[in-house]
Design a protein around this motif. Structure first.
Motif, PDB file in Angstrom:
ATOM      1  N   GLU A 116     -13.653   9.274 -54.325  1.00 16.63           N
ATOM      2  CA  GLU A 116     -13.558   8.409 -53.143  1.00 16.63           C
ATOM      3  C   GLU A 116     -12.445   8.894 -52.214  1.00 16.63           C
ATOM      4  O   GLU A 116     -12.592   8.869 -50.986  1.00 16.63           O
ATOM      5  CB  GLU A 116     -13.302   6.966 -53.571  1.00 16.63           C
ATOM      6  CG  GLU A 116     -14.508   6.295 -54.222  1.00 16.63           C
ATOM      7  CD  GLU A 116     -14.363   4.792 -54.280  1.00 16.63           C
ATOM      8  OE1 GLU A 116     -13.763   4.210 -53.354  1.00 16.63           O
ATOM      9  OE2 GLU A 116     -14.844   4.199 -55.246  1.00 16.63           O
ATOM     10  N   THR A 117     -11.347   9.358 -52.772  1.00 15.69           N
ATOM     11  CA  THR A 117     -10.199   9.809 -51.971  1.00 15.69           C
ATOM     12  C   THR A 117      -9.733  11.169 -52.504  1.00 15.69           C
ATOM     13  O   THR A 117      -8.763  11.260 -53.257  1.00 15.69           O
ATOM     14  CB  THR A 117      -9.055   8.783 -52.037  1.00 15.69           C
ATOM     15  OG1 THR A 117      -8.765   8.523 -53.422  1.00 15.69           O
ATOM     16  CG2 THR A 117      -9.422   7.496 -51.327  1.00 15.69           C
ATOM     17  N   GLN A 153     -12.766  23.111 -60.503  1.00 17.77           N
ATOM     18  CA  GLN A 153     -13.543  23.255 -59.265  1.00 17.77           C
ATOM     19  C   GLN A 153     -13.131  22.272 -58.171  1.00 17.77           C
ATOM     20  O   GLN A 153     -13.321  22.544 -56.982  1.00 17.77           O
ATOM     21  CB  GLN A 153     -15.042  23.078 -59.549  1.00 17.77           C
ATOM     22  CG  GLN A 153     -15.636  24.184 -60.398  1.00 17.77           C
ATOM     23  CD  GLN A 153     -15.709  23.828 -61.881  1.00 17.77           C
ATOM     24  OE1 GLN A 153     -14.899  23.039 -62.371  1.00 17.77           O
ATOM     25  NE2 GLN A 153     -16.661  24.404 -62.594  1.00 17.77           N
ATOM     26  N   LEU A 154     -12.582  21.116 -58.520  1.00 12.47           N
ATOM     27  CA  LEU A 154     -12.259  20.093 -57.529  1.00 12.47           C
ATOM     28  C   LEU A 154     -10.934  20.398 -56.846  1.00 12.47           C
ATOM     29  O   LEU A 154      -9.986  20.880 -57.471  1.00 12.47           O
ATOM     30  CB  LEU A 154     -12.196  18.718 -58.192  1.00 12.47           C
ATOM     31  CG  LEU A 154     -13.480  18.249 -58.895  1.00 12.47           C
ATOM     32  CD1 LEU A 154     -13.242  16.907 -59.581  1.00 12.47           C
ATOM     33  CD2 LEU A 154     -14.635  18.147 -57.913  1.00 12.47           C
ATOM     34  N   THR A 155     -10.857  20.109 -55.535  1.00 12.86           N
ATOM     35  CA  THR A 155      -9.621  20.290 -54.766  1.00 12.86           C
ATOM     36  C   THR A 155      -9.441  19.102 -53.835  1.00 12.86           C
ATOM     37  O   THR A 155     -10.330  18.248 -53.687  1.00 12.86           O
ATOM     38  CB  THR A 155      -9.672  21.573 -53.924  1.00 12.86           C
ATOM     39  OG1 THR A 155     -10.628  21.409 -52.867  1.00 12.86           O
ATOM     40  CG2 THR A 155     -10.042  22.786 -54.765  1.00 12.86           C
ATOM     41  N   ALA A 156      -8.301  19.063 -53.183  1.00 13.36           N
ATOM     42  CA  ALA A 156      -8.041  17.998 -52.220  1.00 13.36           C
ATOM     43  C   ALA A 156      -8.973  18.097 -51.014  1.00 13.36           C
ATOM     44  O   ALA A 156      -9.115  17.132 -50.259  1.00 13.36           O
ATOM     45  CB  ALA A 156      -6.577  18.064 -51.764  1.00 13.36           C
ATOM     46  N   ASN A 157      -9.618  19.242 -50.835  1.00 14.07           N
ATOM     47  CA  ASN A 157     -10.556  19.421 -49.713  1.00 14.07           C
ATOM     48  C   ASN A 157     -11.994  19.113 -50.102  1.00 14.07           C
ATOM     49  O   ASN A 157     -12.907  19.274 -49.291  1.00 14.07           O
ATOM     50  CB  ASN A 157     -10.467  20.854 -49.187  1.00 14.07           C
ATOM     51  CG  ASN A 157      -9.113  21.170 -48.589  1.00 14.07           C
ATOM     52  OD1 ASN A 157      -8.524  20.324 -47.913  1.00 14.07           O
ATOM     53  ND2 ASN A 157      -8.607  22.369 -48.840  1.00 14.07           N
ATOM     54  N   THR A 158     -12.207  18.675 -51.336  1.00 14.89           N
ATOM     55  CA  THR A 158     -13.564  18.310 -51.765  1.00 14.89           C
ATOM     56  C   THR A 158     -14.059  17.152 -50.908  1.00 14.89           C
ATOM     57  O   THR A 158     -13.331  16.170 -50.705  1.00 14.89           O
ATOM     58  CB  THR A 158     -13.563  17.907 -53.244  1.00 14.89           C
ATOM     59  OG1 THR A 158     -13.141  19.014 -54.035  1.00 14.89           O
ATOM     60  CG2 THR A 158     -14.957  17.474 -53.687  1.00 14.89           C
ATOM     61  N   PRO A 159     -15.294  17.232 -50.372  1.00 17.05           N
ATOM     62  CA  PRO A 159     -15.798  16.126 -49.539  1.00 17.05           C
ATOM     63  C   PRO A 159     -15.826  14.816 -50.316  1.00 17.05           C
ATOM     64  O   PRO A 159     -16.142  14.774 -51.505  1.00 17.05           O
ATOM     65  CB  PRO A 159     -17.217  16.583 -49.171  1.00 17.05           C
ATOM     66  CG  PRO A 159     -17.190  18.067 -49.324  1.00 17.05           C
ATOM     67  CD  PRO A 159     -16.248  18.346 -50.449  1.00 17.05           C
ATOM     68  N   TYR A 194      -6.600   6.639 -57.202  1.00 13.54           N
ATOM     69  CA  TYR A 194      -7.975   6.945 -56.793  1.00 13.54           C
ATOM     70  C   TYR A 194      -9.016   6.630 -57.868  1.00 13.54           C
ATOM     71  O   TYR A 194      -8.719   6.527 -59.050  1.00 13.54           O
ATOM     72  CB  TYR A 194      -8.104   8.417 -56.376  1.00 13.54           C
ATOM     73  CG  TYR A 194      -7.916   9.423 -57.491  1.00 13.54           C
ATOM     74  CD1 TYR A 194      -9.010   9.944 -58.168  1.00 13.54           C
ATOM     75  CD2 TYR A 194      -6.651   9.873 -57.833  1.00 13.54           C
ATOM     76  CE1 TYR A 194      -8.854  10.891 -59.168  1.00 13.54           C
ATOM     77  CE2 TYR A 194      -6.474  10.814 -58.830  1.00 13.54           C
ATOM     78  CZ  TYR A 194      -7.578  11.331 -59.504  1.00 13.54           C
ATOM     79  OH  TYR A 194      -7.414  12.257 -60.490  1.00 13.54           O
ATOM     80  N   TYR A 195     -10.289   6.466 -57.354  1.00 13.63           N
ATOM     81  CA  TYR A 195     -11.459   6.254 -58.194  1.00 13.63           C
ATOM     82  C   TYR A 195     -12.278   7.548 -58.236  1.00 13.63           C
ATOM     83  O   TYR A 195     -12.239   8.350 -57.305  1.00 13.63           O
ATOM     84  CB  TYR A 195     -12.345   5.143 -57.626  1.00 13.63           C
ATOM     85  CG  TYR A 195     -11.765   3.762 -57.716  1.00 13.63           C
ATOM     86  CD1 TYR A 195     -11.986   2.959 -58.834  1.00 13.63           C
ATOM     87  CD2 TYR A 195     -11.024   3.227 -56.651  1.00 13.63           C
ATOM     88  CE1 TYR A 195     -11.471   1.669 -58.906  1.00 13.63           C
ATOM     89  CE2 TYR A 195     -10.497   1.952 -56.711  1.00 13.63           C
ATOM     90  CZ  TYR A 195     -10.730   1.178 -57.849  1.00 13.63           C
ATOM     91  OH  TYR A 195     -10.214  -0.091 -57.920  1.00 13.63           O
TER      92      TYR A 195
END
Length: 508
Positions: A116-117, A153-159, A194-195
């Motif tokens: 979500e965030t 694989q996840l980053t702060a820029n992930t949609p 975050y969720y």
């Protein structure tokens, strides 16, 4: 009791899938089944057999009840899980695997995550821990364990609110029966964090099995081989194919090499045919020829040709389509061949010829019913020859190829070298040069010219072996000049060197 019965039914169906297809070891990995439709938060346990291993409150949402907390559609199906991570609050979800993991066996783990965030993400903390016993706690703090899988694989820029696939491989120590999913190693630095949503969790053994050796009916049968392996990086079949599947169209032995993150796998399979035959390609025969068609003889096979013959052979003496049907046990194979007839080609290059001196001869081939070609690739059908030799040609059509040859020889008389007695180098275009020539078997090597005192005034070793009557650009005086020619005579596979001298009168 109803909850237990539902779980037992899910377990039975999942175990059947594993035995049949080697499928997902995580039961209810897509959160489709439930004991009771979840109509509020904190009900992960309704997604049997998932359970909550801590005092935190993970969620299970399903489209059987439209909840405002379900901020996006499931990745697949109708259900998903929901975790919240905060300072001092780490939610986990756990499930017993359908069977214990095998020691030293590689497994591919995968799940889909939506944030979500994303800007609040703690990178490389979300993971999965596999254990022989359930991991539980009475607190809401992080589990003090070392997960075998941590996503990268996840980053702060992930949609935001968009499903992302996270995956990797693990190698089991053996006996692991449970998987616990959540955040490890690091807690959020402040409250109100975050969720994340989770769906389609899977754990697949990284194995390769092309199946048992197989026997098909006949050559028209095909067989699809699949080397698809969880987490595979690339595939290489023995024929060079690099796709995960291969369509078999002929009998043989097929092998594949599959590279995965944890090991390289190999497997081989043999494909045979019960009725391995064909009548061959459509063919053309010469008029009057015959052909015997045949299929392998077997006491357990029956045969039926287009005219009702039940033999395993059939004689062909006229044009037509010929068909045979062979039956053996539960296999029936049919094959056909089209036979055409045509007249044989014809070729005649004529009688061998003996020539004399500088005679020339034009070979005029007589050709019928086919395509003509000289064997030395001479372009024109008719050709004029000026030297001895054997000249061969062919005519071909669908029926056959015929060949003929003709021998040209300059042996009927001496092969003579000719030179003029005089020439007039006055530029009028007539008799302006001294030129030597002879029959086609003579090859001039050099020409030299001398004045009346025996001095060499001209020489050449390159064609066209001509003298224009000039020396260093100055016309020679009228008079008699001597010449000398070196040549080679090639006849009857023999080369003989020769010389000739003479004189020529130059008249200006």
């Amino acid at each position: 009791m109803a909850r237990q019965s539902t779980w037992l039914l899910i377990l039975a169906l999942a175990l059947f899938c594993i035995q049949a297809n080697g499928q997902n070891l995580v039961p209810n990995g897509s959160f489709e089944q439930y004991a009771q439709c979840p109509q509020q938060d904190n009900l992960l346990s309704e997604a049997v057999p998932w359970y909550n291993p801590s005092r935190a409150t993970p969620d299970f949402y399903h489209e059987c009840f439209k909840s405002g907390q379900m901020a996006l559609s499931p990745h697949t199906g109708q259900g998903l899980a929901h975790l919240f991570l905060d300072r001092g609050w780490s939610e986990y979800m756990a499930v017993p695997l359908l069977k214990p993991l095998e020691a030293n066996q590689c497994y591919s783990f995968e799940m889909y995550v939506a944030l979500e965030t994303p800007n609040k993400l703690l990178p490389q903390t979300l993971g999965a821990y596999f254990s022989t016993q359930p991991v539980t706690t009475t607190t809401t703090e992080l589990f003090a364990v070392n997960p075998q899988f941590i996503e990268s694989q996840l980053t702060a820029n992930t949609p935001a609110l968009r499903w992302q696939r996270v995956s990797g491989s693990i190698t089991a120590k053996g006996g692991e029966k449970y998987v616990t999913i959540g955040s490890f190693f690091k807690s959020p630095p402040q409250l109100g964090f975050y969720y994340l949503f989770i769906d389609d969790v899977s754990l697949l053994p990284v194995k390769l099995d092309l199946g048992r050796d197989t026997t098909l009916c006949g050559r028209a049968s095909t067989y699809s081989l699949s080397a698809k392996t969880p987490g595979a990086i690339d595939y290489l079949w023995n024929d060079g194919t690099i796709s995960p599947t291969l369509l078999v169209t002929k009998a043989g032995t097929y092998s594949v090499k599959v590279t995965t993150p944890c090991k390289i796998l190999y497997d081989t399979i043999s494909i045979n045919y019960s009725l391995d035959f064909n009548l061959g390609p459509d063919t053309t025969l010469c008029t009057g020829q015959t052909l015997t068609l045949s299929v392998p003889s077997s006491a357990s096979s029956t045969y039926s040709w287009q005219n009702g013959s039940s033999l395993n052979t059939f004689p062909v003496s006229q044009a037509g389509r010929y068909t045979v049907r062979v039956t053996q046990a539960n296999c029936t194979v049919t094959d056909s061949i089209q036979v055409r007839y045509t007249e044989p080609p014809q070729l005649d290059l004529g009688q061998d010829i003996e020539l004399c001196g500088a005679e020339r001869f034009t070979i005029q081939p007589t050709v019928a019913k086919g395509q003509f070609a000289w064997q030395d690739l001479f372009a024109e059908q008719s050709r004029t020859v000026t030297n001895s030799g054997v000249f061969r040609a062919t005519v071909r059509n669908e029926c056959a190829t015929v060949t003929d040859s003709i021998v040209i020889s300059y042996g009927a008389c001496d092969c003579v070298l000719y030179t003029p007695d005089s020439f007039t180098p006055n530029g009028d275009g007539s008799n302006d040069t001294f030129s030597a020539y002879g029959c086609g078997d003579i090859s001039i090597q050099s020409l030299s010219v001398f004045n009346r005192w025996g001095e060499l005034i001209f020489t050449t070793t390159t064609p066209p072996f001509q003298w224009d009557g000039y020396v260093q650009g100055v016309a020679c005086p009228t008079g008699v000049y001597a010449w000398h020619i070196d040549y080679r005579l090639s006849q009857r596979n023999k080369v003989t060197p020769g010389q000739r001298q003479g004189s020529v009168y130059v008249l200006h």
